[in-house]
Design an enzyme around this catalytic site. Structure first.
Site, mmCIF file in Angstrom:
data_model
loop_
_atom_site.group_PDB
_atom_site.id
_atom_site.type_symbol
_atom_site.label_atom_id
_atom_site.label_comp_id
_atom_site.label_asym_id
_atom_site.label_seq_id
_atom_site.Cartn_x
_atom_site.Cartn_y
_atom_site.Cartn_z
ATOM 1 N N HIS A 195 0.892 -1.079 -0.037
ATOM 2 C CA HIS A 195 0.026 -0.034 0.199
ATOM 3 C C HIS A 195 0.789 1.251 0.006
ATOM 4 C CE1 HIS A 195 -3.900 -1.865 1.682
ATOM 5 N NE2 HIS A 195 -3.367 -2.638 0.790
ATOM 6 N N TYR A 211 -9.104 4.956 7.885
ATOM 7 C CA TYR A 211 -9.099 5.276 9.345
ATOM 8 C C TYR A 211 -10.334 6.205 9.223
ATOM 9 C CZ TYR A 211 -4.770 2.857 10.328
ATOM 10 O OH TYR A 211 -3.669 2.044 10.264
ATOM 11 N N LYS A 259 1.476 -0.801 14.780
ATOM 12 C CA LYS A 259 2.950 -0.715 15.433
ATOM 13 C C LYS A 259 3.399 -1.932 15.983
ATOM 14 C CE LYS A 259 4.416 2.958 13.332
ATOM 15 N NZ LYS A 259 4.464 2.684 11.844
ATOM 16 N N PRO A 301 -3.592 -0.656 18.958
ATOM 17 C CA PRO A 301 -3.352 -1.110 17.550
ATOM 18 C C PRO A 301 -3.657 0.031 16.443
ATOM 19 C CG PRO A 301 -5.545 -1.941 18.158
ATOM 20 C CD PRO A 301 -4.869 -1.212 19.539
ATOM 21 N N TYR A 329 4.085 6.456 9.841
ATOM 22 C CA TYR A 329 3.097 5.345 9.511
ATOM 23 C C TYR A 329 3.763 4.249 8.830
ATOM 24 C CZ TYR A 329 -1.126 3.187 8.097
ATOM 25 O OH TYR A 329 -2.248 2.419 8.054
HETATM 26 C C1 PHB Z 1 -5.266 -4.700 10.341
HETATM 27 O O1 PHB Z 1 -5.166 -4.970 9.224
HETATM 28 O O2 PHB Z 1 -5.571 -5.736 11.399
HETATM 29 C C2 PHB Z 1 -5.032 -3.618 10.947
HETATM 30 C C3 PHB Z 1 -4.512 -2.759 9.986
HETATM 31 C C4 PHB Z 1 -4.017 -1.445 10.405
HETATM 32 C C5 PHB Z 1 -4.121 -0.971 11.981
HETATM 33 C C6 PHB Z 1 -4.644 -1.998 12.781
HETATM 34 C C7 PHB Z 1 -4.969 -3.427 12.311
HETATM 35 O O3 PHB Z 1 -3.907 0.245 12.304
#
Ligand code: PHB
Ligand code: APR
Length: 403
Positions: A75, A204, A299, A295, A387
């Site tokens: 990505h 997000y 990280k 989460p 990120y």
């Molecule tokens: C996930 O794909 O499980 C995932 C991706 C990004 C995050 C947290 C979990 O910030």
């Protein structure tokens, strides 16, 4: 059971323990792993799935990234949404082409376990460590249980890669470290669903009804999360309600969320935690054993792998050059990135979760941050570089010296 003799005794076969074992083998250093749970249990544990560029580079260098390269999704940007306004933050412009890869953590664990065993490595499942002794000597000992017997590992160093509830942290002398902790007043309800992702990149979203995240695992499996109350229960969330809520919170004009059968759902609390000392004598902690991040930002696994890098550097220096200089600095070196990740994870969490009434001061600050991402190259770059994960060299120097 015969006593085992090795150079590094590793407790825990999660991402930290397995990466450490492989990397040490590469450096000609012998290790043995013991894991409390069964292989099936460890490999089925659904967790996050965001790999930083650093992590993929390390796995590639160790020859462990064949499947990540084949099945992972690279990505180069991420969608951020606030009150239904969606923007895309492109990584490449700000990070010199560094990006993230979406690939489930348990798939990493499977790949590393398969390769370790195929290479003749020792890994005992259903073998909980019971006690770690003599860490102040050059011959520490791990006592463990396996198949109804007590086993002993004599080693030069103990690496406690045994997660948040492990034995390693409890073995550190009382008063030898300081603890920092923050529990957030909300949790994540996460689902795995058999449906093609409705977005090719992650979303997000802040919404007045709470945070939502759209992620994925493959072209046919989506991974999504919503913010729920800490005392909420999974029984309160029939599948239809979850999809409805996701659709509202992630919604933006001209976009539709596709729903499908939910194959896994669970609620996870959100916590920031760390200790400021990762070593006592010959005992070293890495990964979740020493820190937890919420989460948001993905990280956790990457931080575990970064700890391992510093530990490998230290152990290599010891075995190849007889020096403990790098090992002695392990805590200090690892903590720089740990605090950076703590800050970024906290930033992402507080930016996108509903914390106070819509329209309140806290909400207005969140809104101001989101607007600033759209205005400022510098702010967008800050978020992008954190990120995708700062390169290791970034922590080696300070740009602005003390006057
Ligand atoms: C996930 O794909 O499980 C995932 C991706 C990004 C995050 C947290 C979990 O910030
Ligand atoms: N003896 C042996 N093994 C143990 C013991 C013990 N006494 N206690 C815990 N373990 C094992 C656990 O069963 C687990 O498999 O240690 C392992 C630790 O693995 P993780 O919890 O995956 O921790 P880590 O390798 O540091 O990886 C960090 O995992 O928790 C996620 O989101 C987090 O992505 C992050 C990553």
């Amino acid at each position: 059971m015969r006593p085992i003799r090795t150079q590094v005794g590793i407790i825990g076969a999660g991402p930290a323990g397995l990466t450490l074992a492989h990397w040490l083998r590469r450096r000609g250093i012998d290790s043995v792993i013991i894991e409390h749970r069964s292989r099936a249990y460890v490999e089925a544990r659904v967790r996050a799935g965001l790999l930083e560029q650093n992590t993929v580079d390390i796995l590639s260098d160790l020859g462990l990234a064949d499947r990540v390269q084949r099945e992972g999704h690279a990505h180069h940007g991420v969608y951020l949404s606030f009150d239904g306004e969606r923007i895309r933050l492109p990584f490449d412009d700000y990070t010199g082409g560094r990006h993230i890869t979406i690939y489930g953590q348990q798939e990493v664990v499977k790949d590393l376990t398969d390769a370790w065993l195929a290479g003749g490595g020792t890994l005992l499942f259903e073998a909980p460590a019971l006690r770690i002794e003599a860490i102040d000597t050059s011959n520490p000992t791990i006592y463990f249980e396996h198949a109804g017997e007590t086993g002993v590992i004599h080693c030069d160093f103990v690496a406690a890669c045994d997660g948040f509830h492990g034995l390693g942290r409890r073995t550190l002398p009382k008063g030898s470290y300081r603890e920092y902790s923050n529990t957030y007043p909300f949790s994540w309800l996460g689902i795995l669903a058999q449906v093609a992702p409705s977005s090719e990149e992650l979303i997000y979203a802040y919404h007045e009804r709470g945070f939502a995240l759209h992620s994925l695992r493959s072209s046919t499996v989506s991974r999504l999360y919503i913010q729920v109350e800490n005392d909420d229960r999974i029984e309160n969330w029939p599948d239809d309600r979850i999809w409805e809520e996701l659709s509202v919170r992630l919604g933006t004009p001209g976009w539709e969320l596709q729903s499908g059968p939910i194959i896994e759902k669970s609620i996870t609390p959100m916590r920031s935690y760390l200790i400021d000392t990762l070593q006592a004598g010959r005992l070293f902690l890495a990964g979740d054993a020493a820190h937890i991040v919420p989460p948001t930002g993905g990280k956790g696994l990457n931080l575990a792998v970064a700890d391992v890098k510093h530990l490998v550097d230290g152990l290599t220096d010891y075995y190849h050059h007889g020096s403990t200089k790098a090992l002695d600095r392990y805590t200090e070196t690892a903590l720089r990135r740990i605090w950076r990740a703590q800050d970024f994870s906290n930033f992402m969490t507080t930016l996108f979760h509903k914390q106070a009434e819509h329209g309140s001061f806290t909400y207005r600050l969140q809104r101001a941050k989101f607007d600033y991402i759209r205005q400022s190259e510098a702010y967008a770059a800050t978020i992008a570089e954190n990120y995708v994960g700062l390169p290791f060299g970034a922590f080696a120097s300070t740009r602005l010296p003390t006057l």
